[in-house]
Design a protein around this motif. Structure first.
Motif, PDB file in Angstrom:
ATOM      1  N   LEU A  45       7.579   4.016 -12.918  1.00 49.47           N
ATOM      2  CA  LEU A  45       6.863   2.568 -13.197  1.00 49.47           C
ATOM      3  C   LEU A  45       7.509   1.888 -14.176  1.00 49.47           C
ATOM      4  O   LEU A  45       7.853   0.683 -14.260  1.00 49.47           O
ATOM      5  CB  LEU A  45       5.467   2.679 -13.146  1.00 49.47           C
ATOM      6  N   THR A  46       7.694   2.512 -15.426  1.00 49.03           N
ATOM      7  CA  THR A  46       7.881   1.813 -16.232  1.00 49.03           C
ATOM      8  C   THR A  46       9.585   1.842 -16.591  1.00 49.03           C
ATOM      9  O   THR A  46      10.122   0.646 -16.869  1.00 49.03           O
ATOM     10  CB  THR A  46       7.726   3.124 -17.821  1.00 49.03           C
ATOM     11  N   GLN A  47      10.263   2.449 -15.822  1.00 51.41           N
ATOM     12  CA  GLN A  47      11.832   2.139 -15.543  1.00 51.41           C
ATOM     13  C   GLN A  47      12.040   1.138 -14.702  1.00 51.41           C
ATOM     14  O   GLN A  47      12.870   0.149 -14.958  1.00 51.41           O
ATOM     15  CB  GLN A  47      12.486   3.455 -14.979  1.00 51.41           C
ATOM     16  N   THR A 236      -4.978   0.081  -9.127  1.00 50.28           N
ATOM     17  CA  THR A 236      -3.775   1.107  -9.032  1.00 50.28           C
ATOM     18  C   THR A 236      -2.519   0.373  -8.688  1.00 50.28           C
ATOM     19  O   THR A 236      -2.232  -0.399  -7.484  1.00 50.28           O
ATOM     20  CB  THR A 236      -4.047   2.109  -7.972  1.00 50.28           C
ATOM     21  N   GLU A 237      -1.438   0.525  -9.232  1.00 49.39           N
ATOM     22  CA  GLU A 237      -0.088  -0.016  -9.076  1.00 49.39           C
ATOM     23  C   GLU A 237       0.595   0.260  -7.753  1.00 49.39           C
ATOM     24  O   GLU A 237       0.532   1.353  -7.183  1.00 49.39           O
ATOM     25  CB  GLU A 237       0.658   0.161 -10.205  1.00 49.39           C
ATOM     26  N   ASN A 238       1.157  -0.688  -7.150  1.00 53.83           N
ATOM     27  CA  ASN A 238       1.837  -0.299  -5.871  1.00 53.83           C
ATOM     28  C   ASN A 238       3.481   0.061  -6.112  1.00 53.83           C
ATOM     29  O   ASN A 238       4.210  -0.670  -6.210  1.00 53.83           O
ATOM     30  CB  ASN A 238       1.990  -1.572  -5.072  1.00 53.83           C
ATOM     31  N   THR A 239       3.414   1.365  -6.570  1.00 55.81           N
ATOM     32  CA  THR A 239       4.587   2.087  -7.300  1.00 55.81           C
ATOM     33  C   THR A 239       5.691   1.690  -6.109  1.00 55.81           C
ATOM     34  O   THR A 239       6.710   1.277  -6.593  1.00 55.81           O
ATOM     35  CB  THR A 239       4.622   3.599  -7.538  1.00 55.81           C
ATOM     36  N   GLY A 240       5.566   2.087  -4.936  1.00 56.28           N
ATOM     37  CA  GLY A 240       6.692   1.944  -3.884  1.00 56.28           C
ATOM     38  C   GLY A 240       7.141   0.460  -3.813  1.00 56.28           C
ATOM     39  O   GLY A 240       8.300   0.266  -3.963  1.00 56.28           O
TER      40      GLY A 240
END
Length: 384
Positions: A45-47, A236-240
């Motif tokens: 996520l940071t990337q 919660t973040e939507n990482t995808g």
């Protein structure tokens, strides 16, 4: 099929879908979890945040993820209003903003804020003098979209930013949902404090948005709870979706750098030239001050929704007004503000291109449009 409704949504790039699937399969853990799977997801996520910041010309800590343009605009405007109301309760926007800005400002009026809606000229642009005259000691925010979603008009965002540098207590927000990847915009040089982007307008996926917030600005969050996104946007973040958004932004900016916007502008200009040859057509988009991918016009005597459905039967997909407002059957607020008559506003339709559209598609569109309008005019004439 000819898909000319890209301002409503774009088709995801194959690489974007692939990035979403791989991320969802391999980085499914909650990035807030303490275990190694959570830490691995948080690192990804940071990337993605760092990559998107680089594309937009921002710092990593200035990028926040939302569910899309509507939430981003609400967060930017309401968040500013609530955080800085002790400075004043006056906001300036335009009469031609997307509904997610316009209706947010209407709601703030119900909450005791005062909003000035700047008029536009016949091309849909505001005048800087009108903005300057509207500023008061109570003004805390100016919100002006970069590219209009219905007619494509590009607002003088850079000039607005230069003007507002003389008013350091006023924050500047721009909705760049339609401009991102199509019309260059330097957040730093334009003096923008808050900027909204939506992934699905850039060949990303629905449900993912980006809000740029200049460092050290305060915003009152709309969603509270788990303190994600530095406490600005809990959940919660939507990482995808976020990783896919980074992929989409990179791809569309690469295409822009390779000259795709110029090619798209040539297609739009060819469409305008052919449309202006049709006696019943009035073109509302001024290409001299517009983005390369949006074109709005009316066909006399044919309601926009009728023409949309008739072209759909031929495998061509266009729209009437903004997709967010099309089902309300209200006349276009943007066209009326530009001085377009109510009849022409009722007849109006929008063509919106992507970098994937071709001149051959445009030529076929014109051929089918001519035949379709002729048929409709004959039917309508018999029924009158």
């Amino acid at each position: 099929m000819i898909y000319f409704d890209n301002s409503a949504t774009t088709k995801p790039y194959p690489e974007v879908l692939d990035a979403f699937v791989k991320t969802s399969e391999n980085y499914f853990a909650n990035p807030s979890s303490l275990h190694s799977l959570g830490a691995r997801t948080e690192k990804l996520l940071t990337q993605a945040r760092r990559q998107i910041a680089g594309i937009l010309g921002a710092d990593e800590n200035e990028i926040f993820f939302t569910s899309g343009g509507t939430e981003g605009n609400n967060l930017a405007i309401k968040g500013t209003a609530l955080a800085y109301r002790s400075r004043g309760r006056h906001i300036i926007t335009t009469a031609v903003e997307h509904a997610s800005v316009f209706e947010t400002c209407r709601q703030l009026e119900e909450w005791g804020f005062r909003v000035t809606y700047l008029p536009v000229d016949k091309s849909g642009r505001i005048k800087l003098d009108d903005l300057k005259q509207a500023i008061t000691d109570e003004t805390i925010l100016v919100s002006v979209m970069h590219v209009n979603n219905e007619v494509g008009t590009v607002q003088p965002v850079e000039e607005i930013g230069q003007l507002l540098k003389h008013y350091p207590k006023i924050l500047f927000h721009t909705d760049d949902v339609q401009g991102c990847g199509k019309v260059p915009l330097s957040l730093r040089e334009a003096g923008i404090d808050l900027c909204t982007v939506s992934a699905h307008k850039c060949h990303g996926l629905k449900g993912t948005g980006i809000l740029y917030k200049r460092a050290n600005l305060r915003l009152s969050p709309l969603l509270t709870g788990g303190h994600q996104e530095s406490g600005l946007r809990s959940g919660t973040e939507n990482t995808g979706g976020i990783v896919a958004a980074g992929k989409a932004l990179r791809l569309i900016h690469e295409k822009f750098e390779a000259g795709a916007a110029e090619r798209t502008a040539r297609i739009r200009d060819a469409l305008i030239e052919k449309l202006q040859e049709m006696p019943a057509v009035t073109v509302h988009t001024n290409p001299a001050v517009s983005a390369p991918h949006i074109l709005n016009f009316s066909v006399r005597g044919i309601r926009g929704e009728v023409l949309v459905h008739a072209l759909e039967e031929e495998g061509i997909y266009i729209s009437t007004t903004s997709a967010c407002s099309s089902k309300t059957r209200e006349l276009s607020r943007t066209l009326l503000a530009m001085g377009v008559s109510e009849d022409e506003a009722e007849w109006a339709v929008r063509v919106s291109l992507s970098y994937e559209n071709t001149m051959e598609e445009a030529e076929r569109f014109i051929r089918i449009l001519r035949q379709t309008t002729t048929n409709l005019q004959q039917v309508l004439g018999r029924n009158q």
